[in-house]
Design a protein around this motif. Sequence first.
Motif, short mmCIF file in Angstrom:
data_model
loop_
_atom_site.label_atom_id
_atom_site.label_comp_id
_atom_site.label_asym_id
_atom_site.label_seq_id
_atom_site.Cartn_x
_atom_site.Cartn_y
_atom_site.Cartn_z
N CYS A 5 0.85 -1.18 0.00
CA CYS A 5 0.00 0.00 0.00
C CYS A 5 0.89 1.24 0.00
CB CYS A 5 -0.88 -0.02 1.24
SG CYS A 5 -1.68 1.56 1.56
N CYS A 24 0.19 3.24 3.80
CA CYS A 24 0.77 2.78 5.06
C CYS A 24 2.00 1.90 4.86
CB CYS A 24 -0.30 2.03 5.87
SG CYS A 24 -0.97 0.59 5.02
N CYS A 82 -4.73 0.58 0.31
CA CYS A 82 -5.78 -0.09 1.07
C CYS A 82 -7.13 0.49 0.68
CB CYS A 82 -5.60 0.13 2.57
SG CYS A 82 -4.08 -0.50 3.23
N CYS A 135 -5.49 5.92 3.79
CA CYS A 135 -4.29 5.52 3.07
C CYS A 135 -4.17 6.29 1.76
CB CYS A 135 -4.27 4.01 2.81
SG CYS A 135 -3.81 3.08 4.29
ZN LIG Z 1 -2.66 1.19 3.63
#
Ligand SMILES: [Zn+2]
Length: 89
Positions: free
Chosen positions: A11, A14, A50, A55
């Motif tokens: 991702c 994050c 995500c 995110c």
């Molecule tokens: Zn994420």
Amino acid sequence: MKSRRVPMRMCLGCSEMKPKKELIRLVKSKEGDITLDLTGKMTGRGAYICRNVECFRKARNAHRFERAFACRISEDLFDSMEAELENEQ
Ligand SMILES: [Zn+2]
């Protein structure tokens, strides 16, 4: 014993590795258009986040999409993708 291989992607928000199917893909077409690929079927260069707006915002604010796609992304496009993502939840 062999473990089953699940395709993992990182991702951009994050930086966690997650199974590809739990993530949402952003795609840059060969024409250079960037779209949120909610079907997972579009072709082109992809970047993953995500399935949540936090995110997306993190990646947006850190300019990670621009880096991943090596191009500029307009604020309007970011806003519409963010709205689309919010509708998904
Ligand atoms: Zn994420």
